[in-house]
Design an enzyme around this catalytic site. Structure first.
Site, PDB file in Angstrom:
ATOM      1  N   GLU A  44       0.890  -1.174   0.000  1.00 14.78           N
ATOM      2  CA  GLU A  44       0.000   0.000   0.000  1.00 14.78           C
ATOM      3  C   GLU A  44       0.916   1.208   0.000  1.00 14.78           C
ATOM      4  O   GLU A  44       1.531   1.526   1.020  1.00 14.78           O
ATOM      5  CB  GLU A  44      -0.885  -0.006   1.262  1.00 14.78           C
ATOM      6  CG  GLU A  44      -1.858  -1.161   1.341  1.00 14.78           C
ATOM      7  CD  GLU A  44      -3.046  -1.001   0.415  1.00 14.78           C
ATOM      8  OE1 GLU A  44      -3.264   0.104  -0.109  1.00 14.78           O
ATOM      9  OE2 GLU A  44      -3.758  -1.997   0.191  1.00 14.78           O
ATOM     10  N   CYS A  87      -2.543   9.364   2.741  1.00 17.59           N
ATOM     11  CA  CYS A  87      -2.134   8.926   1.404  1.00 17.59           C
ATOM     12  C   CYS A  87      -3.185   9.259   0.351  1.00 17.59           C
ATOM     13  O   CYS A  87      -2.864   9.319  -0.833  1.00 17.59           O
ATOM     14  CB  CYS A  87      -1.842   7.430   1.416  1.00 17.59           C
ATOM     15  SG  CYS A  87      -3.242   6.456   1.985  1.00 17.59           S
ATOM     16  N   SER A  89     -13.184   4.937   3.035  1.00 15.01           N
ATOM     17  CA  SER A  89     -12.578   4.399   4.255  1.00 15.01           C
ATOM     18  C   SER A  89     -13.643   3.661   5.060  1.00 15.01           C
ATOM     19  O   SER A  89     -14.389   4.251   5.810  1.00 15.01           O
ATOM     20  CB  SER A  89     -11.974   5.521   5.094  1.00 15.01           C
ATOM     21  OG  SER A  89     -12.938   6.463   5.437  1.00 15.01           O
TER      22      SER A  89
HETATM   23  P1  NAP Z   1       8.250   5.038   4.725  1.00 15.15           P
HETATM   24  O1  NAP Z   1       9.394   5.949   4.984  1.00 15.15           O
HETATM   25  O2  NAP Z   1       8.289   4.191   3.516  1.00 15.15           O
HETATM   26  O3  NAP Z   1       8.131   4.132   6.035  1.00 15.15           O
HETATM   27  C1  NAP Z   1       7.139   3.144   6.157  1.00 15.15           C
HETATM   28  C2  NAP Z   1       7.654   2.036   7.045  1.00 15.15           C
HETATM   29  O4  NAP Z   1       8.745   1.391   6.390  1.00 15.15           O
HETATM   30  C3  NAP Z   1       8.196   2.537   8.377  1.00 15.15           C
HETATM   31  O5  NAP Z   1       7.916   1.596   9.370  1.00 15.15           O
HETATM   32  C4  NAP Z   1       9.682   2.593   8.106  1.00 15.15           C
HETATM   33  O6  NAP Z   1      10.461   2.546   9.265  1.00 15.15           O
HETATM   34  C5  NAP Z   1       9.842   1.342   7.274  1.00 15.15           C
HETATM   35  N1  NAP Z   1      11.085   1.247   6.535  1.00 15.15           N
HETATM   36  C6  NAP Z   1      11.828   2.232   5.988  1.00 15.15           C
HETATM   37  N2  NAP Z   1      12.911   1.705   5.376  1.00 15.15           N
HETATM   38  C7  NAP Z   1      12.847   0.356   5.558  1.00 15.15           C
HETATM   39  C8  NAP Z   1      13.669  -0.740   5.188  1.00 15.15           C
HETATM   40  N3  NAP Z   1      14.800  -0.571   4.480  1.00 15.15           N
HETATM   41  N4  NAP Z   1      13.289  -1.991   5.553  1.00 15.15           N
HETATM   42  C9  NAP Z   1      12.159  -2.188   6.261  1.00 15.15           C
HETATM   43  N5  NAP Z   1      11.350  -1.181   6.649  1.00 15.15           N
HETATM   44  C10 NAP Z   1      11.675   0.076   6.289  1.00 15.15           C
HETATM   45  O7  NAP Z   1       6.884   5.823   4.669  1.00 15.15           O
HETATM   46  P2  NAP Z   1       6.353   6.915   5.695  1.00 15.15           P
HETATM   47  O8  NAP Z   1       7.032   8.179   5.393  1.00 15.15           O
HETATM   48  O9  NAP Z   1       6.410   6.386   7.074  1.00 15.15           O
HETATM   49  O10 NAP Z   1       4.804   6.979   5.307  1.00 15.15           O
HETATM   50  C11 NAP Z   1       4.303   7.853   4.376  1.00 15.15           C
HETATM   51  C12 NAP Z   1       4.030   7.146   3.066  1.00 15.15           C
HETATM   52  O11 NAP Z   1       3.094   6.103   3.281  1.00 15.15           O
HETATM   53  C13 NAP Z   1       3.388   8.072   2.050  1.00 15.15           C
HETATM   54  O12 NAP Z   1       3.950   7.838   0.798  1.00 15.15           O
HETATM   55  C14 NAP Z   1       1.914   7.647   2.077  1.00 15.15           C
HETATM   56  O13 NAP Z   1       1.219   7.952   0.904  1.00 15.15           O
HETATM   57  C15 NAP Z   1       2.044   6.180   2.318  1.00 15.15           C
HETATM   58  N6  NAP Z   1       0.802   5.617   2.874  1.00 15.15           N
HETATM   59  C16 NAP Z   1       0.034   4.804   2.080  1.00 15.15           C
HETATM   60  C17 NAP Z   1      -1.159   4.269   2.574  1.00 15.15           C
HETATM   61  C18 NAP Z   1      -2.000   3.365   1.726  1.00 15.15           C
HETATM   62  O14 NAP Z   1      -2.953   2.767   2.241  1.00 15.15           O
HETATM   63  N7  NAP Z   1      -1.710   3.216   0.448  1.00 15.15           N
HETATM   64  C19 NAP Z   1      -1.579   4.558   3.875  1.00 15.15           C
HETATM   65  C20 NAP Z   1      -0.780   5.390   4.657  1.00 15.15           C
HETATM   66  C21 NAP Z   1       0.420   5.908   4.141  1.00 15.15           C
HETATM   67  P3  NAP Z   1      11.080   3.906   9.876  1.00 15.15           P
HETATM   68  O15 NAP Z   1       9.972   4.883   9.919  1.00 15.15           O
HETATM   69  O16 NAP Z   1      11.532   3.516  11.204  1.00 15.15           O
HETATM   70  O17 NAP Z   1      12.146   4.343   8.917  1.00 15.15           O
END
Ligand code: NAP
Length: 504
Positions: free
Chosen positions: A293, A327, A469
């Protein structure tokens, strides 16, 4: 299915009951002290919940410090178990997998229902956690708790259990064969990785169907918001090892451990597109199933004959929710050239009346929407950079875009950005190519419907053009916005393996 909507109202009512205790007292530094309260989670100090209990940190590892995005104050200091805790979680989940898979689906559904009851009872504490670690406003926090609970309620229904237990006969007699049956089995250990913007609901949306399907789970919340995930696990009335959580500042170490583990059979990820694609690549090495997602950049189109007050109201509600950090938030606003002036004035007036930037733990004036902080200073800098890029390219800032310091932090924190309204934004500008993840309203004129539909569909992402939602709805994106669906009966299928048996 009939129960989902009433329960949402029930949870909202329960939040109102708790408002005077859990949420507001937490904002003053007190807590109701239940197992899901800020105080209890901070006192525990355990950044991992494995095999039904807290897990110590890795020797010599720095602790994981959780900060309040608005005040900048320290909310909790947790042990960081890193890769060893991830391995322990895998072992606990693998150890619990056979017995949980053998538990009758009806019993698993009943456990998920009791889990929903536990969330209802702790709704005030959970909302306080979301305010403290994520900077959510009271209203957004309460809505997220209700949203998370609705997934547990939905996956506790008889309809969901029947989907798991469904047996499909296949008559092969015309080819001289007997009768075959297709049944479903849990895929095994699931790794769930979630973002900070909906730390409780995104995890609930994954663990509820996984646990009902008979899977066991290892989960990693974002470093900024580990407490709500730990609270969700602590509230689970499930056997030890069925749900395990590892919070860490070293996401890659935990992710790499799980992607390399043969025992982990599926990864389900919500977050940014770059990280999700990287995980999918790593998961391929051990043949895991993958659900993603990912991000989006939803278009919002205002036609020449649109009801402008309704359009302004809809846009304000969608974009101000969680201060623009969702998102499905409409990040590209296309307005027919003939109504750009009228729409811009109405939106500016609407923002002046409706947006109340400030402390997320304080209720806004009647009729206004509290605009709370962005998650951290990096998010503030990104919003500022995207606005600067648009202005450099010739866009006009009508209002907003300034940072409001927190009243009680000496100006160090705050992270509240006043809603920014820009006109003259073009498709080449970063605001129309990257998620701002903040309260920014970038307006761009269009002339024909054909043109605007083409522009709206021109990005490699495709998550939402309307906001959906509900736990009954299959949610997900296309192209670089994701793979697979979460929610509804289709949300169970990623956790189930089809098994064909020939009888006779
Ligand atoms: P993110 O930086 O990709 O982080 C998401 C998760 O991945 C966090 O737990 C992060 O940990 C972890 N992570 C980062 N690097 C990793 C790695 N190398 N290996 C394993 N895990 C890793 O995203 P975010 O900034 O938290 O969230 C915002 C994004 O989520 C936006 O793009 C938004 O659109 C999207 N989103 C999508 C939905 C949907 O339903 N489609 C819903 C909500 C949000 P750390 O934070 O500890 O680095």
């Amino acid at each position: 299915m009939q129960r989902a909507a009433p329960r949402l109202w029930g949870a909202a009512a329960s939040w109102r009951r708790h408002l005077a205790t859990g949420v507001t007292s937490a904002s003053r530094g007190r807590s109701s002290d239940g197992p899901a309260s800020v105080a209890a989670l901070a006192r525990s100090g355990a950044g991992a919940y494995v095999g039904g209990g807290g897990q110590p940190g890795a020797p010599g590892a720095a602790p994981l410090v959780v900060h309040n995005p608005y005040t900048g104050g320290r909310v909790a200091t947790l042990s960081d178990g890193g890769a060893p805790a991830a391995a322990a979680a895998t072992a606990a989940a693998a150890g619990a997998a056979a017995a949980w898979a053998a538990t009758p689906t009806a019993d698993r559904a009943a456990a998920v229902g009791r889990w929903a009851d536990a969330l209802d009872a702790a709704a005030g504490d959970l909302a306080a956690v979301l305010v403290a670690e994520g900077g959510k406003t009271l209203a957004d926090a309460a809505a997220e708790v209700a949203y998370a609970t609705s997934y547990l309620r939905y996956y506790a229904t008889a309809a969901a259990a029947a989907h798991v237990d469904a047996v499909t006969p296949i008559d092969l007699s015309d080819g001289g064969g007997g009768t075959g049956v297709v049944t479903k089995e849990p895929v095994g250990v699931v790794a769930a990785i979630t973002p900070w913007n909906f730390p409780l609901a995104m995890l609930a949306r994954k663990v509820a169907p996984a646990v009902l399907a008979g899977c066991t789970v290892v989960a990693k919340p974002a470093a900024e918001t580990p407490l709500s995930a730990l609270a969700l696990a602590r509230l689970a009335p499930l056997p030890p090892g069925v749900v395990n959580v590892v919070a860490t500042a070293d996401a890659a170490a935990v992710g790499d451990t799980w992607m390399a583990a043969g025992a982990v059979r599926k990864v389900t990820f919500t977050g940014s597109t770059g990280v999700g694609v990287g995980l999918a690549r790593a998961a391929a090495g051990t043949g895991k199933r993958v659900s993603l997602e990912l991000g989006g950049l939803a278009p919002f189109i205002v036609t020449a004959d649109a009801d402008l007050p309704a359009a302004v109201g809809g846009l304000l509600a969608a974009r101000l929710r969680c201060s623009g950090q969702t998102c499905i938030s409409p990040g590209r606003v296309y307005v027919h050239r003939s109504v750009v002036g009228a729409f811009t004035s109405a939106l500016a007036e609407g923002l002046a009346a409706a947006a109340a930037p400030g402390d997320p733990a304080v209720e806004p004036p009647d009729g206004a929407t509290r605009v709370g902080p962005l998650i951290h200073s990096g998010a503030v800098h990104k919003v500022q950079a995207l606005i600067r890029d648009a202005l450099d390219g010739g866009a006009t800032l009508v209002t907003g875009g300034t940072v409001v310091p927190a009243a009680d932090s000496g100006g160090d924190a705050g992270h509240v950005v006043t809603p920014a309204l820009l006109t003259g934004v073009t498709d080449r500008m970063r605001l129309f190519r990257e998620e701002a993840f903040g309260p920014v309203f970038p307006l761009s004129p269009f002339d024909t419907l054909e043109e605007v539909v083409g522009r709206a569909n021109s990005l490699p992402v495709g998550l939402a053009a309307v906001a959906l939602s509900d736990a009954r709805v299959p949610f997900g994106g296309v192209r670089l916005s994701g793979v697979g669906r979460e929610g509804g009966l289709p949300g169970l299928d990623p956790y189930l393996e089809l098994k064909y048996t020939l009888l006779g």
